[in-house]
Design an enzyme around this catalytic site. Structure first.
Site, PDB file in Angstrom:
ATOM      1  N   VAL A   8       0.876  -1.172   0.000  1.00  0.00           N
ATOM      2  CA  VAL A   8       0.000   0.000   0.000  1.00  0.00           C
ATOM      3  C   VAL A   8       0.913   1.221   0.000  1.00  0.00           C
ATOM      4  O   VAL A   8       2.065   1.152   0.420  1.00  0.00           O
ATOM      5  CB  VAL A   8      -0.962   0.019   1.211  1.00  0.00           C
ATOM      6  CG1 VAL A   8      -2.004  -1.075   1.090  1.00  0.00           C
ATOM      7  CG2 VAL A   8      -0.204  -0.107   2.530  1.00  0.00           C
ATOM      8  N   SER A   9       0.376   2.340  -0.478  1.00  0.00           N
ATOM      9  CA  SER A   9       1.242   3.500  -0.715  1.00  0.00           C
ATOM     10  C   SER A   9       1.570   4.321   0.532  1.00  0.00           C
ATOM     11  O   SER A   9       2.495   5.119   0.514  1.00  0.00           O
ATOM     12  CB  SER A   9       0.606   4.414  -1.770  1.00  0.00           C
ATOM     13  OG  SER A   9       0.491   3.710  -2.989  1.00  0.00           O
ATOM     14  N   SER A  10       0.789   4.141   1.604  1.00  0.00           N
ATOM     15  CA  SER A  10       1.056   4.918   2.816  1.00  0.00           C
ATOM     16  C   SER A  10       0.656   4.124   4.054  1.00  0.00           C
ATOM     17  O   SER A  10      -0.083   3.145   3.967  1.00  0.00           O
ATOM     18  CB  SER A  10       0.288   6.245   2.784  1.00  0.00           C
ATOM     19  OG  SER A  10      -1.100   6.001   2.876  1.00  0.00           O
ATOM     20  N   GLN A  13      -3.147   3.565   4.729  1.00  0.00           N
ATOM     21  CA  GLN A  13      -3.943   2.650   3.918  1.00  0.00           C
ATOM     22  C   GLN A  13      -3.954   1.249   4.512  1.00  0.00           C
ATOM     23  O   GLN A  13      -2.995   0.817   5.147  1.00  0.00           O
ATOM     24  CB  GLN A  13      -3.397   2.610   2.487  1.00  0.00           C
ATOM     25  CG  GLN A  13      -3.656   3.897   1.721  1.00  0.00           C
ATOM     26  CD  GLN A  13      -3.144   3.819   0.295  1.00  0.00           C
ATOM     27  OE1 GLN A  13      -2.009   3.437   0.060  1.00  0.00           O
ATOM     28  NE2 GLN A  13      -3.980   4.180  -0.656  1.00  0.00           N
TER      29      GLN A  13
END
Length: 201
Positions: A8-10, A13
């Site tokens: 996931v990007s962060s 998330q």
């Protein structure tokens, strides 16, 4: 062995949706063999991905929910997939059904050809989407600046003693080299950045 990879990007998330998809597809996949990164897919310098890659051996299977969870840069994705292929590591991507089909070795070339085309197309789409996001962000920032609404990140404070040394430099009492050394800066490039910032206040 069977491994899973989730990204996931962060940190905000949630990765559970991806984990569930991997477990639903492969009941034999053990939770301890699912490696998770919470960071951008712009490159492959991710701690858990690199750890996973170091553990994968000939004959192992790596399962990923979607191609862009592996990465977003088309050329880098191709290089990673070539690496797995050369090392006889099977990669299954749930949103590319042909990667999930098991075939006799003599027929694998057909699906490998189809997979390569699909991967090329999907990687190009993922990269294009990333470029669109960047463009939209840049356009949004420009518009906000024009409307006086964009604040941006708060700038770090100027080095201690900068203003006094700046005046001495302007009065030619010290050189730029001396100015840099007195502020304990690494280079004059950094010094000139501070000077531009100070003069454009």
């Amino acid at each position: 062995m069977i491994f899973g990879y989730v990204r996931v990007s962060s940190k905000e998330q949630n990765e559970e949706r991806q984990i569930k998809a991997l477990k639903d597809y492969c009941k034999e996949l053990n939770y301890k063999n699912i490696y998770i990164d919470k960071e951008s897919g712009k490159d492959f310098n991710r701690e858990n991905y690199q750890l996973l890659k170091s553990l994968l051996r000939l004959g192992d299977v790596l399962i990923v929910k979607e191609l862009d969870r592996l990465g977003r840069n088309k050329q880098m994705i191709k290089e990673e997939l070539d690496y797995f292929k050369e090392n006889k590591i099977r990669v299954k991507i749930l949103n590319i059904p042909t990667t999930l089909i098991d075939l006799p070795e003599e027929n694998e070339w057909i699906f490998e050809m189809i997979n390569n085309i699909l991967i090329e197309v999907l990687a190009a789409i993922a990269e294009e989407e990333r470029n669109k996001i960047r463009t939209r962000q840049a356009e949004g920032i420009l518009l906000a600046k024009q409307e006086g609404k964009y604040k941006g990140r708060p700038l770090a404070p100027l080095p201690e003693g900068f203003e006094k040394l700046y005046r001495q430099w302007k009065e030619e009492k010290i050189t730029a080299i001396q100015f840099t050394k007195l502020l304990n800066l690494k280079s004059r490039t950094t010094l000139y950045k501070y000077i531009r910032r100070y003069e454009n206040r």
